[in-house]
Write a protein that holds these residues in place. Structure first.
Motif, PDB file in Angstrom:
ATOM      1  N   GLY A 184       0.802  -1.221   0.000  1.00 46.72           N
ATOM      2  CA  GLY A 184       0.000   0.000   0.000  1.00 46.72           C
ATOM      3  C   GLY A 184       0.833   1.268   0.000  1.00 46.72           C
ATOM      4  O   GLY A 184       0.297   2.361  -0.142  1.00 46.72           O
ATOM      5  N   ARG A 188      -2.069   3.701 -13.342  1.00 48.62           N
ATOM      6  CA  ARG A 188      -2.855   4.039 -12.151  1.00 48.62           C
ATOM      7  C   ARG A 188      -3.252   2.797 -11.347  1.00 48.62           C
ATOM      8  O   ARG A 188      -3.213   2.795 -10.134  1.00 48.62           O
ATOM      9  CB  ARG A 188      -4.100   4.834 -12.548  1.00 48.62           C
ATOM     10  N   GLU A 189      -3.615   1.713 -12.012  1.00 51.36           N
ATOM     11  CA  GLU A 189      -4.076   0.501 -11.318  1.00 51.36           C
ATOM     12  C   GLU A 189      -2.985  -0.170 -10.485  1.00 51.36           C
ATOM     13  O   GLU A 189      -3.279  -0.942  -9.581  1.00 51.36           O
ATOM     14  CB  GLU A 189      -4.650  -0.498 -12.321  1.00 51.36           C
ATOM     15  N   TYR A 190      -1.715   0.106 -10.770  1.00 47.32           N
ATOM     16  CA  TYR A 190      -0.622  -0.488 -10.011  1.00 47.32           C
ATOM     17  C   TYR A 190      -0.540   0.086  -8.591  1.00 47.32           C
ATOM     18  O   TYR A 190      -0.007  -0.557  -7.699  1.00 47.32           O
ATOM     19  CB  TYR A 190       0.712  -0.234 -10.708  1.00 47.32           C
ATOM     20  N   ASN A 194      -2.019   0.500  -5.515  1.00 48.20           N
ATOM     21  CA  ASN A 194      -3.138  -0.062  -4.757  1.00 48.20           C
ATOM     22  C   ASN A 194      -2.660  -0.590  -3.411  1.00 48.20           C
ATOM     23  O   ASN A 194      -1.467  -0.548  -3.108  1.00 48.20           O
ATOM     24  CB  ASN A 194      -3.843  -1.156  -5.572  1.00 48.20           C
ATOM     25  N   GLU A 195      -3.562  -1.094  -2.627  1.00 50.20           N
ATOM     26  CA  GLU A 195      -3.266  -1.551  -1.264  1.00 50.20           C
ATOM     27  C   GLU A 195      -2.484  -2.861  -1.203  1.00 50.20           C
ATOM     28  O   GLU A 195      -1.992  -3.231  -0.149  1.00 50.20           O
ATOM     29  CB  GLU A 195      -4.567  -1.697  -0.463  1.00 50.20           C
ATOM     30  N   GLU A 196      -2.361  -3.570  -2.317  1.00 45.86           N
ATOM     31  CA  GLU A 196      -1.631  -4.841  -2.320  1.00 45.86           C
ATOM     32  C   GLU A 196      -0.207  -4.728  -2.806  1.00 45.86           C
ATOM     33  O   GLU A 196       0.517  -5.721  -2.836  1.00 45.86           O
ATOM     34  CB  GLU A 196      -2.366  -5.881  -3.188  1.00 45.86           C
ATOM     35  N   SER A 197       0.209  -3.542  -3.226  1.00 45.75           N
ATOM     36  CA  SER A 197       1.536  -3.409  -3.807  1.00 45.75           C
ATOM     37  C   SER A 197       2.320  -2.268  -3.165  1.00 45.75           C
ATOM     38  O   SER A 197       1.754  -1.409  -2.498  1.00 45.75           O
ATOM     39  CB  SER A 197       1.416  -3.178  -5.312  1.00 45.75           C
ATOM     40  N   CYS A 220       4.779   0.680  -4.563  1.00 48.71           N
ATOM     41  CA  CYS A 220       5.212   1.348  -5.781  1.00 48.71           C
ATOM     42  C   CYS A 220       6.359   2.292  -5.454  1.00 48.71           C
ATOM     43  O   CYS A 220       6.210   3.193  -4.626  1.00 48.71           O
ATOM     44  CB  CYS A 220       4.070   2.127  -6.422  1.00 48.71           C
TER      45      CYS A 220
END
Length: 156
Positions: free
Chosen positions: A24, A92-94, A96-99, A101
């Motif tokens: 996240g 934009r989709e990268y 997120n709360e699971e990754s 960046c």
């Protein structure tokens, strides 16, 4: 502020920071060409347990590292000529709360990226010498820095 006297110091610093990262988070790396942004990214990835080759994503724009169940996206926007290229690339989709960046050259997508939780400003202060300033821009970033400082005290 942290002084880094050689590449190994930058790698070790990255591994220290990795200990407090979690999915996240958005991390910006800023500094001139040759400042050590990719070296710091390599140190972070090593600290997260990634043992493969870490390369600069300058030509691909993004490199994905899957570490256990974590998706770590390493972006490099050096080649962007216009911030809208970020939108057009569909990144934009990268974010997120699971990754996690990590973005080198975030200023090249100025105004379009989400707010960084942590930002590392790297300055070249001499041959093989760097100075890193760490800034937290969100509550999640402030908590990471607080946790990192606690770990540093415990190691002493």
């Amino acid at each position: 502020m942290r002084n880094l006297d050689e590449e190994n110091a930058t790698l070790a610093f990255g591994a220290e920071i990795a200990a407090v990262l979690h999915p996240g988070l958005i991390i910006f790396l800023s500094g001139n060409l040759g400042a050590g942004k990719t070296t710091l990214a390599r140190g972070i990835l090593r600290g997260l347990g990634y043992q493969g080759k870490v390369k600069s994503p300058t030509y691909n724009l993004v490199e994905l590292y899957k570490i256990s169940r974590l998706y770590f996206y390493h972006f490099d926007f050096y080649r962007f000529n216009d911030p809208t290229e970020w939108e057009e690339a569909g990144f934009r989709e990268y974010f997120n709360e699971e990754s996690i960046c990590l973005v080198e050259w975030p200023e090249k997508a100025s105004g379009l990226l989400p707010t960084a939780d942590l930002q590392f400003l790297i300055q070249i202060t001499g041959t093989d010498h760097r100075r890193v300033e760490i800034q937290a821009h969100t509550e999640a970033g402030r908590q990471c820095l607080k946790h990192w400082q606690t770990l540093r005290i415990l190691r002493q």
